[in-house]
Design a protein around this motif. Sequence first.
Motif, PDB file in Angstrom:
ATOM      1  N   ASN A 190       0.813  -1.216   0.000  1.00  0.00           N
ATOM      2  CA  ASN A 190       0.000   0.000   0.000  1.00  0.00           C
ATOM      3  C   ASN A 190       0.850   1.272   0.000  1.00  0.00           C
ATOM      4  OD1 ASN A 190      -3.122  -0.546   0.450  1.00  0.00           O
ATOM      5  ND2 ASN A 190      -1.977  -2.160   1.472  1.00  0.00           N
ATOM      6  N   CYS A 191       0.176   2.370  -0.291  1.00  0.00           N
ATOM      7  CA  CYS A 191       0.780   3.706  -0.245  1.00  0.00           C
ATOM      8  C   CYS A 191       2.041   3.793  -1.117  1.00  0.00           C
ATOM      9  CB  CYS A 191       1.078   4.113   1.200  1.00  0.00           C
ATOM     10  SG  CYS A 191      -0.400   4.135   2.223  1.00  0.00           S
ATOM     11  N   GLY A 192       2.036   3.058  -2.212  1.00  0.00           N
ATOM     12  CA  GLY A 192       3.140   3.151  -3.170  1.00  0.00           C
ATOM     13  C   GLY A 192       4.334   2.289  -2.842  1.00  0.00           C
ATOM     14  N   VAL A 289      -5.447   4.663  -3.097  1.00  0.00           N
ATOM     15  CA  VAL A 289      -4.856   5.995  -3.021  1.00  0.00           C
ATOM     16  C   VAL A 289      -4.686   6.493  -1.592  1.00  0.00           C
ATOM     17  CG1 VAL A 289      -5.106   8.402  -3.736  1.00  0.00           C
ATOM     18  CG2 VAL A 289      -5.956   6.598  -5.199  1.00  0.00           C
ATOM     19  N   HIS A 290      -3.513   7.014  -1.325  1.00  0.00           N
ATOM     20  CA  HIS A 290      -3.264   7.874  -0.163  1.00  0.00           C
ATOM     21  C   HIS A 290      -3.243   9.294  -0.737  1.00  0.00           C
ATOM     22  CE1 HIS A 290      -0.497   8.890   3.493  1.00  0.00           C
ATOM     23  NE2 HIS A 290      -0.757  10.011   2.865  1.00  0.00           N
ATOM     24  N   LEU A 291      -4.134  10.144  -0.265  1.00  0.00           N
ATOM     25  CA  LEU A 291      -4.327  11.471  -0.856  1.00  0.00           C
ATOM     26  C   LEU A 291      -3.068  12.334  -0.777  1.00  0.00           C
ATOM     27  CD1 LEU A 291      -7.806  12.568   0.576  1.00  0.00           C
ATOM     28  CD2 LEU A 291      -7.324  11.275  -1.514  1.00  0.00           C
ATOM     29  N   GLY A 319      -7.659   5.095   0.893  1.00  0.00           N
ATOM     30  CA  GLY A 319      -7.037   4.469   2.060  1.00  0.00           C
ATOM     31  C   GLY A 319      -7.024   5.361   3.292  1.00  0.00           C
ATOM     32  N   HIS A 320      -7.177   4.741   4.453  1.00  0.00           N
ATOM     33  CA  HIS A 320      -7.149   5.391   5.775  1.00  0.00           C
ATOM     34  C   HIS A 320      -7.809   6.776   5.764  1.00  0.00           C
ATOM     35  CE1 HIS A 320      -3.425   6.992   4.071  1.00  0.00           C
ATOM     36  NE2 HIS A 320      -2.827   5.842   4.162  1.00  0.00           N
ATOM     37  N   VAL A 321      -9.111   6.774   5.534  1.00  0.00           N
ATOM     38  CA  VAL A 321      -9.908   8.010   5.472  1.00  0.00           C
ATOM     39  C   VAL A 321      -9.811   8.758   6.815  1.00  0.00           C
ATOM     40  CG1 VAL A 321     -12.263   8.922   5.274  1.00  0.00           C
ATOM     41  CG2 VAL A 321     -11.513   7.011   3.810  1.00  0.00           C
TER      42      VAL A 321
HETATM   43 ZN    ZN Z   1      -0.900   5.670   3.513  1.00  0.00          ZN
END
Ligand code: ZN
Length: 503
Positions: A190-192, A289-291, A319-321
């Motif tokens: 996740n997160c790239g 997506v992590h914004l 992800g992780h709103v």
């Molecule tokens: Zn993240």
Amino acid sequence: MAEWNRRQFLLYGGLSLVTVGTAVLVSKGAFAFEESAETAKKLSPNPIPVNWDTLIWNGKIIDGTGAPLFLGALAIEGDKISALFREKEGARPGRLQGDNGQFSLAENEQVLQVENYDSAISDIREPLTFWADENTPFVLPEHCKIINAAGRCVTPGFIDVHSHNEAYLRTNPEAELRLTQGITTQIGGNCGNSVPSITAFRKELGPLGLNYSQLVGYRNLRNQVIGDSARKATTDEIDKMVALLEAELADGAPGFSVALEYHPQTAITTQELEVYARVVKDFDKILAVHLRSESDGLLEAFDEVLSVARQTGVAVQYGHVKALFQANWSKHSLLMERFNSAIAEGIDLWGDVYAYDFSSWDFGTNRVSISEANLIDTLQQDRIFVGSDSGLYEGGRVNHPRACGNFPRILARYVRDKEVLSLETAIAKMTSLPARRFRFHDRGTLAVGQKADVLVFDPEQIQDRATRQQPGLISTGIDYLFVNGIETISASLPTKALAGQWL
Ligand SMILES: [Zn+2]
């Protein structure tokens, strides 16, 4: 044989078979308990042989779809669920419980007295007899393990779509810190941040304790093509990254991940993101997506992702709103408005949330950076499910309690203590919803033919214990956990079985 031995704890009405597996050739029946094998023979001209490896009975079945729980039983054969039973309406209540919390069983002509039977989970095999109807017992194989799940919930294993556990899995392939939360399937990368080659990683790791799947991370693609520099990618470099992405998606990766906020991924433009989003869409996979900002620029950052979704039609997993830092808490309702109106507009959008009011940046402090009221409101949204965002490192090193406590915390704090979610809804948010989102079609629900990822836990006892000070404390309340039909937690203890599959 003693008089009580002949008593039957019956039967009539019993439990009806709601789904019929290949092994169970009855369309309608009952489910019951009988103390004497002799009586069973007398009553049963046509016993039904079954090949179950495990039978979990007397539990509260929560099938993961959000449907109301029911008292019933579940059979596992090989790596699949082979039968599911439901108590029939009008059945005599408590007939499987014995009197006054005590129960007497006969075993090999000897009497075995079990105290407080209905409060103590047990796996006494014999001489229970399970009935298809009032005259027809199932004949269980000698090896079949029988678990009395009295007072326990029986649910699908949890699916964690947001993890950062690659380093942990290298040193701890049995993944006990995940299993002790009830997790049977997780998605990494996740997160790239993924591994350079998923196939090579899979070979390196060998068998794992849980089911695993890895996203293709943008940072990893950049590492291979550009290096660590946070400069804009050239057209040529984008082409190379697209080719790498396509190869991994073709190889089974469930999607592409990016953290627009993190170095060097910040260099990506919205237009470049659209290029990868089109590839992901073509493969019918997920853009996770992590914004670009979760705090001051939150709403603009969310709009950027919506515009990519509108332009490309890609399925987005947000992800992780959260709205990070107190100054931004008031943006939460605007964020949820945009989130829900985007869904109403037809954008294929889901989000995940973890169960804590502070982020990993707050570790080692007492800062509360996320409003719990906002967190609860997020959890209650239809299109939000649970993800841990857990970072676990070599040997089990942890920097946020969510790595060890996230899923039990939802059940303890938000279902049991604060009552802001029903048990059935919470379980759906941990099982069927993430399974559907990530196309794990044979997991995430309890139904005949589904993979036997099955959890047995005590809803009164389940509790996260990890804290800011002691983030590595494991959760309690998990009694049994099956991954692909194999026991990975047995009587609350990890078995170290490596039963996971790569998805
Ligand atoms: Zn993240």
